[in-house]
Scaffold this motif. Structure first.
Motif, PDB file in Angstrom:
ATOM      1  N   PHE A 228       9.683   9.903   7.130  1.00  0.00           N
ATOM      2  CA  PHE A 228       8.697  10.136   8.185  1.00  0.00           C
ATOM      3  C   PHE A 228       7.724   8.959   8.287  1.00  0.00           C
ATOM      4  N   ARG A 229       7.260   8.516   7.154  1.00  0.00           N
ATOM      5  CA  ARG A 229       6.288   7.409   7.145  1.00  0.00           C
ATOM      6  C   ARG A 229       6.936   6.096   7.571  1.00  0.00           C
ATOM      7  N   ASP A 230       8.128   5.852   7.060  1.00  0.00           N
ATOM      8  CA  ASP A 230       8.795   4.580   7.390  1.00  0.00           C
ATOM      9  C   ASP A 230       9.088   4.482   8.883  1.00  0.00           C
ATOM     10  N   GLN A 231       9.500   5.589   9.460  1.00  0.00           N
ATOM     11  CA  GLN A 231       9.771   5.578  10.904  1.00  0.00           C
ATOM     12  C   GLN A 231       8.492   5.288  11.688  1.00  0.00           C
ATOM     13  N   ALA A 232       7.423   5.940  11.250  1.00  0.00           N
ATOM     14  CA  ALA A 232       6.146   5.739  11.936  1.00  0.00           C
ATOM     15  C   ALA A 232       5.698   4.286  11.808  1.00  0.00           C
ATOM     16  N   PHE A 233       5.877   3.751  10.587  1.00  0.00           N
ATOM     17  CA  PHE A 233       5.469   2.356  10.365  1.00  0.00           C
ATOM     18  C   PHE A 233       6.270   1.410  11.244  1.00  0.00           C
ATOM     19  N   SER A 234       7.559   1.664  11.348  1.00  0.00           N
ATOM     20  CA  SER A 234       8.343   0.720  12.133  1.00  0.00           C
ATOM     21  C   SER A 234       7.972   0.814  13.618  1.00  0.00           C
ATOM     22  N   GLN A 235       7.640   2.014  14.059  1.00  0.00           N
ATOM     23  CA  GLN A 235       7.194   2.128  15.453  1.00  0.00           C
ATOM     24  C   GLN A 235       5.869   1.392  15.651  1.00  0.00           C
ATOM     25  N   PHE A 236       4.944   1.608  14.719  1.00  0.00           N
ATOM     26  CA  PHE A 236       3.641   0.956  14.874  1.00  0.00           C
ATOM     27  C   PHE A 236       3.779  -0.567  14.800  1.00  0.00           C
ATOM     28  N   SER A 237       4.589  -1.041  13.837  1.00  0.00           N
ATOM     29  CA  SER A 237       4.653  -2.497  13.655  1.00  0.00           C
ATOM     30  C   SER A 237       5.319  -3.180  14.839  1.00  0.00           C
TER      31      SER A 237
ATOM     32  N   ALA B 134       0.812  -1.216   0.000  1.00  0.00           N
ATOM     33  CA  ALA B 134       0.000   0.000   0.000  1.00  0.00           C
ATOM     34  C   ALA B 134       0.841   1.260   0.000  1.00  0.00           C
ATOM     35  N   LYS B 135       2.022   1.178   0.589  1.00  0.00           N
ATOM     36  CA  LYS B 135       2.737   2.424   0.889  1.00  0.00           C
ATOM     37  C   LYS B 135       3.112   3.234  -0.341  1.00  0.00           C
ATOM     38  N   ALA B 136       3.414   2.580  -1.427  1.00  0.00           N
ATOM     39  CA  ALA B 136       3.856   3.319  -2.606  1.00  0.00           C
ATOM     40  C   ALA B 136       2.779   4.277  -3.097  1.00  0.00           C
ATOM     41  N   ASN B 137       1.538   3.934  -2.816  1.00  0.00           N
ATOM     42  CA  ASN B 137       0.450   4.804  -3.254  1.00  0.00           C
ATOM     43  C   ASN B 137       0.095   5.872  -2.240  1.00  0.00           C
ATOM     44  N   LEU B 138       0.741   5.842  -1.085  1.00  0.00           N
ATOM     45  CA  LEU B 138       0.405   6.843  -0.079  1.00  0.00           C
ATOM     46  C   LEU B 138       0.995   8.196  -0.463  1.00  0.00           C
ATOM     47  N   PRO B 139       0.243   9.265  -0.210  1.00  0.00           N
ATOM     48  CA  PRO B 139       0.745  10.574  -0.616  1.00  0.00           C
ATOM     49  C   PRO B 139       2.057  10.908   0.102  1.00  0.00           C
ATOM     50  N   GLY B 140       2.990  11.448  -0.658  1.00  0.00           N
ATOM     51  CA  GLY B 140       4.267  11.871  -0.085  1.00  0.00           C
ATOM     52  C   GLY B 140       5.310  10.786  -0.072  1.00  0.00           C
TER      53      GLY B 140
ATOM     54  N   TRP C  99      -0.098   5.812   7.876  1.00  0.00           N
ATOM     55  CA  TRP C  99      -1.197   5.421   6.983  1.00  0.00           C
ATOM     56  C   TRP C  99      -2.026   6.580   6.398  1.00  0.00           C
ATOM     57  N   PHE C 100      -1.854   7.795   6.889  1.00  0.00           N
ATOM     58  CA  PHE C 100      -2.829   8.809   6.466  1.00  0.00           C
ATOM     59  C   PHE C 100      -2.879   8.902   4.945  1.00  0.00           C
ATOM     60  N   ARG C 101      -4.081   9.025   4.464  1.00  0.00           N
ATOM     61  CA  ARG C 101      -4.267   8.938   3.027  1.00  0.00           C
ATOM     62  C   ARG C 101      -4.558  10.316   2.428  1.00  0.00           C
TER      63      ARG C 101
END
Lengths: 439, 249
Positions: free
Chosen positions: A32-41, A17-23, A150-152
Motif C-alpha cells: 500500500f505504501r509503496d504504491q502510494a509512494f510511486s504515485q506521489f514521486s 525513512a520508510k523502514a521506520n514507518l508503521p506497517g 508518509w503517515f507516521r
C-alpha cells in the motif's frame, strides 16, 4: 546536495525513512505504501493544472523543507490543555504522533477501541486491513497518496454494533516545531447502529509547518456519527485535511467545519450515500490578510432515498481568498434523492476573492435537488435597520458580519464546543459592535 | 417638537413629496392616511434618514435641530424611532443582544453609563409581559421566523426600551389580526405621555379605533390635503379617498 523542492527532498529521503514507518514490515501495508509512494514521486504535490486544484496553488510549499519532528520538545501544557473540551475523551497527537501521556481515554465503554494507528499496525495490523485506503483512493489527488506513503501515526476508532458513546471523542492535533511534517491517518469505523461524536481540533504554535491528515470513515447500517473540525492552525501553517465517509443504509453523518487558521488550507469532505442515508455538512471559513481557505465537498448519492444538506459560508477580508467547491452527484439508481446545497459569501474588501463552484450531476430522473450561491456585501436594509436603532454604521456592519458567521456557529448543539468556537469567532471580531459579554 | 416645512423629496429621480407641511407638538398623536402611492412611506423614510431619497426643498427641524443634517443613527439617538412596515430579519444576533446594543448606543449619546445588566433584564421582561410576548423571543434571532404580528410587537418592544421622543409607526397595523392589533395598540397607548409624540402612518382606520389620534391628516400626491380630528378617519373609512379626485378635478 540539497534538492530543489520540498517534494523532491521528501522523495529522496523516503528510502531511508520508510523502514521506520508503521506497517512497513507488514506485507499488505508495505505494498500500500509503496504504491502510494510511486504515485506521489511521479508527479509531486497537486498542480493548478488539475481541475480540482485550479484555485488552490500549493507551489509555495515547494520552497520549504519539511521533516519529522525529531527532538523531543517540552510541550506548553497550559496551551495544549486550553484546547481540550470538557466532558470528552481526548486523544492528543503531537507533531503527528499519538501521545498516550496527554490523551485521556479512561472509562471508555466496552466495545470501543481508541488506539494509535502506528501501534495498531504493529500489534494487530489486520484490524486495519479492511479499512486503510478503502474510503478514499490515492488516485483522488496526490495529498492522499502523500499521506498514504508518509503517515507516521493517527487514530483508530472502532465502535461495536449498537454501542452509543455518551461523550464525544476529541482528537487534538498540535504542531509545536517549525518545518514539522504532521502526517496522520485516522480510521473511524462505526458498526451497525453505533452512535458516536468526534471533534477534531487542529492547532499549532506560531511557526510554519505542514499538516496533512486523512480520515477514512466507515458507517455501517443505521450508524450515526456527528463530527466537527475546528481548524485553528498557526498563521504560517499549511493544512490539507480530508474526511472520506462511506455511509451504508440509513447511516447518518453530520459535519461542522470551521476553517479559521492557517496560511493556506484545504479541507475535502466526501460522502458516499447508500439507501436512505443522510448527511449534513455545515461550514464556515474566515479569511484575513493573505489567508487562503479552500473547502471541497463531494456528496455522492449512490442509492435511492438518501438526503443531503449542505450549507457553507465564507467571510473574506483584506487580501484573503476563499474557494468553495460543492459537488453533488446523483447516480442513475439514486431515485428520490433529496439534496440541498447552499454557499453564501461576504466579501468585505475589494481585494478579497472567492471562487465558488456548485456542481450538480444528476443521472436519475426522480430527484429533488436545489443549490444556491451568493457572493456579496451586507444587506443595506439591515444596515439601515441597525442605524435606525442608534448603532453607528461601522458597528452595524461589524455586527451584521458577525451575525452572518455566527449563524453557522449556532448550529453546534454541544455547548462546550459551541462556546469554544464562538470564542474563536469573537477573536476575529474585536471591533466595535460585537460585545462578547452579551452573547 | 417636529416641524416639517414645505418638504419636497425624490425617491431616486422621482418626485414623491411635493410641499408637505406638518407640525407635531409634544404629547400629540397624529395620523397620516392616504391612498397607495401618496408618499406615506417616503415620508417615514425621509424622516428616519434612509438612503435613496433626496430632499430637494424645504426643511425639517426636530427639537430645534436640523434633522436632515443628521446621520440615521444620530436621529435615532436624538429620539426618533421608526417602527418598520417590514421589520428586517437578522439571523445570528439575538433580540436581547440587539436591544442592549441599541439602548447603550442611546445612553452613550446622552452621556450616560452602559445599562446595568440586571436592571436591563428587569426592564425588558416587564415590557415583554406587557406586550404578551414569550420571554423566549428575547433569545431568538431578531425577527427570524417571527409571524407578522410578532414582528410588529417586537418593533413596539424596541420602542418601549429605547423611549423615543417621537415614534413613527409605518403601517404598523398591516398584517395584524384583531388580537395582535389590540396588543400592539395597548403597547402604544402605554407609551403615550405628555412628552412623547406619535406619527402613525396607516392605510386603514382600524388602528385608530384603538389608538385615538389628536389629528388626522390626509396625504395625497405628496401633500397634506386635509386635516381634521378623529372623525375625519371615520369619514374616510365610509367614503374612501374618492373626494380627492373631485378636489383635483
Amino acid at each position: 546536495m540539497m534538492s530543489e523542492t520540498a517534494s523532491l527532498a521528501l522523495i529522496e529521503d523516503y528510502p531511508q525513512a520508510k523502514a521506520n514507518l508503521p506497517g512497513y514490515g507488514v506485507d499488505w501495508c508495505r505494498t500500500f505504501r509503496d504504491q502510494a509512494f510511486s504515485q506521489f514521486s511521479a508527479s509531486g504535490f497537486p498542480s493548478p493544472r488539475e481541475e480540482e486544484w485550479r484555485y488552490t496553488n500549493v507551489s509555495a510549499i515547494e520552497k520549504k523543507r519539511f521533516h519529522w519532528a525529531t527532538a523531543e520538545k517540552p510541550i506548553d501544557t497550559a496551551w495544549l490543555q486550553s484546547l481540550f473540551l470538557d466532558d470528552c475523551w481526548t486523544v492528543v497527537l503531537i507533531d503527528g504522533v499519538f501521545s498516550s501521556d496527554y490523551s485521556r481515554l479512561s472509562g471508555l465503554p466496552d466495545g470501543v477501541v481508541v488506539a494509535s494507528v502506528a501501534e495498531t499496525l504493529q500489534s494487530n495490523p489486520d484490524a486495519l486491513k479492511d479499512y486503510l485506503g478503502q474510503a478514499v483512493s490515492d488516485k483522488e489527488h496526490n495529498f492522499i497518496a502523500f499521506n498514504s506513503a508518509w503517515f507516521r501515526d493517527g487514530v483508530f476508532i472502532r465502535v461495536e454494533a449498537g454501542v452509543c458513546l455518551e461523550q464525544p471523542i476529541q482528537i487534538v492535533h498540535v504542531t509545536t516545531q517549525a518545518e514539522t511534517l504532521s502526517c496522520t491517518r485516522q480510521i473511524i469505523a462505526l458498526q451497525e447502529a453505533a452512535i458516536a461524536e468526534i471533534i477534531e481540533t487542529y492547532a499549532g504554535q506560531e511557526c510554519a509547518y505542514l499538516t496533512t491528515s486523512v480520515n477514512e470513515v466507515f458507517l455501517a447500517d443505521k450508524a450515526q456519527l456527528g463530527a466537527s473540525k475546528v481548524q485553528q492552525e498557526a498563521e504560517q501553517a499549511w493544512h490539507f485535511g480530508g474526511w472520506y465517509v462511506k455511509q451504508s443504509t440509513q447511516a447518518q453523518f453530520t459535519h461542522h467545519h470551521f476553517a479559521f487558521g492557517g496560511l493556506l488550507t484545504r479541507t475535502d469532505i466526501h460522502c458516499d450515500l447508500e439507501t436512505a442515508a443522510e448527511c449534513e455538512l455545515n461550514g464556515l471559513f474566515l479569511g484575513l490578510k493573505r489567508q487562503h481557505q479552500d473547502s471541497h465537498t463531494r456528496i455522492v448519492h449512490q442509492k435511492p432515498d438518501a438526503i443531503s444538506r449542505e450549507q457553507y459560508k465564507g467571510v473574506l477580508n483584506q487580501r484573503a481568498r476563499g474557494v468553495f467547491q460543492g459537488r453533488v452527484i446523483v447516480a442513475q439508481d439514486a431515485q428520490r434523492t433529496d439534496s440541498q446545497m447552499n454557499n453564501q459569501n461576504l466579501l468585505l474588501s475589494e481585494h478579497a476573492e472567492i471562487d465558488t463552484k456548485p456542481q450538480l450531476e444528476i443521472y436519475a430522473d426522480d430527484v429533488k435537488c436545489a443549490h444556491g450561491v451568493t457572493v456579496g456585501q451586507l444587506d443595506e436594509n439591515s444596515v439601515f435597520y441597525c442605524q435606525s436603532r442608534g448603532l453607528d454604521e461601522e458597528s452595524a456592519r461589524n455586527m451584521l458580519t458577525f451575525a452572518f458567521a455566527n449563524q453557522m456557529v449556532k448550529k453546534i448543539e454541544r455547548k462546550a464546543l459551541h462556546d469554544q468556537v464562538l470564542s474563536l469567532l469573537l477573536q476575529r471580531f474585536p471591533q466595535q459592535g460585537v460585545d462578547s459579554s452579551w452573547l | 417638537m417636529l416641524s416639517i416645512e414645505n418638504l419636497h423629496a425624490n425617491a431616486g429621480e422621482k418626485p414623491i413629496l411635493k410641499g408637505l407641511n406638518l407640525q407635531i407638538n409634544p404629547g400629540e398623536v397624529h395620523a397620516i392616511m392616504g391612498p397607495n402611492g401618496a408618499g406615506k412611506s417616503t415620508l417615514s423614510h425621509v424622516l428616519s434618514g434612509k438612503d435613496g431619497y433626496t430632499v430637494t426643498e424645504g426643511k425639517v427641524t426636530f427639537c430645534g435641530k436640523d434633522l436632515l443634517d443628521m446621520a440615521p443613527e444620530i436621529r435615532a439617538r436624538e429620539g426618533i424611532f421608526l417602527a418598520f412596515q417590514y421589520p428586517v430579519e437578522i439571523p445570528g444576533v439575538s433580540n436581547i443582544y440587539f436591544l442592549k446594543a441599541a439602548l447603550n448606543a442611546m445612553r452613550k449619546h446622552r452621556g450616560l453609563d452602559e445599562v446595568d445588566a440586571m436592571d436591563f433584564l428587569t426592564l425588558v421582561k416587564d415590557k415583554v409581559k406587557l406586550l404578551k410576548m414569550d420571554e423566549k423571543f428575547l433569545y431568538r434571532a431578531i425577527n427570524e421566523g417571527f409571524s407578522g404580528g410578532e414582528k410588529k410587537r417586537n418593533e413596539i418592544l424596541q420602542a418601549m426600551i429605547l423611549e423615543p421622543k417621537l415614534c413613527i409607526l409605518d403601517e404598523t397595523d398591516s398584517g395584524l389580526d384583531i388580537d395582535a392589533l389590540k396588543i400592539v395598540a395597548e403597547g402604544i397607548n402605554a407609551m403615550r405621555s405628555a412628552e412623547r409624540s406619535f406619527l402613525m402612518i396607516t392605510h386603514y382606520q382600524r388602528l385608530l379605533d384603538y389608538v385615538k389620534p389628536d389629528f388626522v391628516h390626509v396625504l395625497a400626491d405628496g401633500k397634506i390635503v386635509k386635516t381634521g380630528g378623529p372623525e375625519l378617519a371615520k369619514e374616510l373609512e365610509e367614503s374612501g379617498y374618492s373626494f380627492l379626485e373631485q378636489q383635483v378635478a
